[in-house]
Design a protein around this motif. Sequence first.
Motif, PDB file in Angstrom:
ATOM      1  N   SER A  14       0.009  -9.855  20.647  1.00 29.10           N
ATOM      2  CA  SER A  14      -0.403 -11.086  21.328  1.00 29.10           C
ATOM      3  C   SER A  14      -1.218 -10.768  22.578  1.00 29.10           C
ATOM      4  O   SER A  14      -1.240  -9.629  23.060  1.00 29.10           O
ATOM      5  CB  SER A  14       0.815 -11.941  21.677  1.00 29.10           C
ATOM      6  OG  SER A  14       1.590 -11.296  22.660  1.00 29.10           O
ATOM      7  N   GLU A  15      -1.870 -11.798  23.122  1.00 26.32           N
ATOM      8  CA  GLU A  15      -2.849 -11.558  24.197  1.00 26.32           C
ATOM      9  C   GLU A  15      -2.217 -11.008  25.472  1.00 26.32           C
ATOM     10  O   GLU A  15      -2.914 -10.382  26.274  1.00 26.32           O
ATOM     11  CB  GLU A  15      -3.638 -12.843  24.495  1.00 26.32           C
ATOM     12  CG  GLU A  15      -2.759 -13.993  24.950  1.00 26.32           C
ATOM     13  CD  GLU A  15      -3.539 -15.310  25.111  1.00 26.32           C
ATOM     14  OE1 GLU A  15      -2.994 -16.250  25.709  1.00 26.32           O
ATOM     15  OE2 GLU A  15      -4.693 -15.370  24.633  1.00 26.32           O
ATOM     16  N   GLU A  16      -0.916 -11.176  25.630  1.00 26.39           N
ATOM     17  CA  GLU A  16      -0.230 -10.607  26.796  1.00 26.39           C
ATOM     18  C   GLU A  16      -0.413  -9.089  26.884  1.00 26.39           C
ATOM     19  O   GLU A  16      -0.203  -8.493  27.934  1.00 26.39           O
ATOM     20  CB  GLU A  16       1.276 -10.900  26.750  1.00 26.39           C
ATOM     21  CG  GLU A  16       1.674 -12.312  27.148  1.00 26.39           C
ATOM     22  CD  GLU A  16       1.687 -13.279  25.977  1.00 26.39           C
ATOM     23  OE1 GLU A  16       1.074 -12.977  24.919  1.00 26.39           O
ATOM     24  OE2 GLU A  16       2.301 -14.351  26.121  1.00 26.39           O
ATOM     25  N   ARG A  21      -2.431  -2.450  25.323  1.00 26.82           N
ATOM     26  CA  ARG A  21      -1.656  -2.380  24.078  1.00 26.82           C
ATOM     27  C   ARG A  21      -1.405  -0.931  23.632  1.00 26.82           C
ATOM     28  O   ARG A  21      -0.299  -0.580  23.225  1.00 26.82           O
ATOM     29  CB  ARG A  21      -2.385  -3.170  22.985  1.00 26.82           C
ATOM     30  CG  ARG A  21      -1.561  -3.333  21.719  1.00 26.82           C
ATOM     31  CD  ARG A  21      -2.191  -4.329  20.763  1.00 26.82           C
ATOM     32  NE  ARG A  21      -2.129  -5.688  21.274  1.00 26.82           N
ATOM     33  CZ  ARG A  21      -3.165  -6.407  21.702  1.00 26.82           C
ATOM     34  NH1 ARG A  21      -4.375  -5.898  21.657  1.00 26.82           N
ATOM     35  NH2 ARG A  21      -2.994  -7.625  22.151  1.00 26.82           N
ATOM     36  N   PRO A 209       6.691 -10.493  23.917  1.00 27.79           N
ATOM     37  CA  PRO A 209       6.836 -10.266  25.362  1.00 27.79           C
ATOM     38  C   PRO A 209       8.007 -10.996  26.026  1.00 27.79           C
ATOM     39  O   PRO A 209       8.118 -10.969  27.249  1.00 27.79           O
ATOM     40  CB  PRO A 209       5.505 -10.816  25.903  1.00 27.79           C
ATOM     41  CG  PRO A 209       5.167 -11.941  24.980  1.00 27.79           C
ATOM     42  CD  PRO A 209       5.645 -11.488  23.616  1.00 27.79           C
ATOM     43  N   TYR A 210       8.874 -11.632  25.248  1.00 29.72           N
ATOM     44  CA  TYR A 210       9.975 -12.425  25.817  1.00 29.72           C
ATOM     45  C   TYR A 210      11.250 -11.609  25.931  1.00 29.72           C
ATOM     46  O   TYR A 210      11.400 -10.560  25.312  1.00 29.72           O
ATOM     47  CB  TYR A 210      10.241 -13.663  24.942  1.00 29.72           C
ATOM     48  CG  TYR A 210       8.987 -14.376  24.547  1.00 29.72           C
ATOM     49  CD1 TYR A 210       8.232 -15.062  25.495  1.00 29.72           C
ATOM     50  CD2 TYR A 210       8.519 -14.326  23.232  1.00 29.72           C
ATOM     51  CE1 TYR A 210       7.046 -15.695  25.143  1.00 29.72           C
ATOM     52  CE2 TYR A 210       7.339 -14.950  22.874  1.00 29.72           C
ATOM     53  CZ  TYR A 210       6.602 -15.632  23.828  1.00 29.72           C
ATOM     54  OH  TYR A 210       5.427 -16.241  23.476  1.00 29.72           O
ATOM     55  N   ARG A 220       7.511  -8.847  31.696  1.00 26.12           N
ATOM     56  CA  ARG A 220       6.992  -8.858  30.330  1.00 26.12           C
ATOM     57  C   ARG A 220       7.763  -7.804  29.536  1.00 26.12           C
ATOM     58  O   ARG A 220       7.848  -6.655  29.943  1.00 26.12           O
ATOM     59  CB  ARG A 220       5.493  -8.510  30.340  1.00 26.12           C
ATOM     60  CG  ARG A 220       4.849  -8.554  28.960  1.00 26.12           C
ATOM     61  CD  ARG A 220       3.465  -7.919  28.949  1.00 26.12           C
ATOM     62  NE  ARG A 220       3.533  -6.472  29.151  1.00 26.12           N
ATOM     63  CZ  ARG A 220       2.507  -5.632  29.015  1.00 26.12           C
ATOM     64  NH1 ARG A 220       1.316  -6.106  28.697  1.00 26.12           N
ATOM     65  NH2 ARG A 220       2.655  -4.343  29.215  1.00 26.12           N
ATOM     66  N   GLU A 222       8.520  -5.172  26.495  1.00 21.57           N
ATOM     67  CA  GLU A 222       7.754  -4.324  25.569  1.00 21.57           C
ATOM     68  C   GLU A 222       8.717  -3.439  24.794  1.00 21.57           C
ATOM     69  O   GLU A 222       9.892  -3.295  25.162  1.00 21.57           O
ATOM     70  CB  GLU A 222       6.705  -3.506  26.322  1.00 21.57           C
ATOM     71  CG  GLU A 222       7.268  -2.589  27.395  1.00 21.57           C
ATOM     72  CD  GLU A 222       6.166  -1.699  28.003  1.00 21.57           C
ATOM     73  OE1 GLU A 222       5.467  -2.206  28.900  1.00 21.57           O
ATOM     74  OE2 GLU A 222       6.048  -0.530  27.584  1.00 21.57           O
TER      75      GLU A 222
END
Length: 263
Positions: A14-16, A21, A209-210, A220, A222
């Motif tokens: 996702s964009e987060e 990445r 990211p949750y 965030r 990971e």
Amino acid sequence: MEHYLIDSHSHIYSEEFDKDRMEVVQNAKKAGVKRILLPNIDSTTVDSMLNLSRKYPHDIFPMIGLHPTSVEEDYLHELQIMEDWLAKEKFYAIGEIGIDLYWDTTFREEQILAFEKQIDIAIQHQLPIVIHARESFDEIFEVLDRKNTPELKGVFHSFTGSLEQARKIIDEYQFLLGINGIVTFKNSHLPEVVKEIDLKHIILETDAPYLAPVPKRGKRNESSFMFYTARKVADIHQTDMKTISEITTDNVQQLFKLPDYEH
Ligand SMILES: [Zn+2]
């Protein structure tokens, strides 16, 4: 690194994670989280998910599915797109799918229908399902009671239910429980439930990211942070990281039929 863990549920496509990445994937490897499964959300997320899994074909594995919060009037069209993808790419599960009555109940009926249809697709393709359940255990159990066949395997991802619900999931459906950072949260009842559950029914995940685990709570999330969740589950079961990683990794490898890991 001694242990070999698998993050069974992570949205690092996702964009987060657009800015770092590759670093996030490297951090995971360094922390012993060697493989990552990517749950899909809807037709808009497939490309970025596949871009990532294609870069790491031996370590990062994609799923395909329509997330319950993305179910709207056009859900049949969305499901057709999922089926088109299934016809041309390798996916390791139908996910994430399910029912979410916490965020919005407008499309409750459509959510139930989309969930049922995706179970049929999973059975047809002999793939496990990854269930997202929020304020919806009763509705999900009702669907599973109707659809359950011994071939259908899966996991209740981000499980936060009661011991009674955990037992039902294990005994009646032979599904696994996906445990994430919530188990490290202060005041969580989850440790008492996890304590009563044999490790052979548990897999670990981040839901990045949750839901970052303590001591990263609020940040965030990971995949590398799954180390803290694994250590917490080891504490709860009064065992060591080696045992936790061997058992939960084996569970993930079997459920998703991942290729053997080359050390
Ligand atoms: Zn998710």
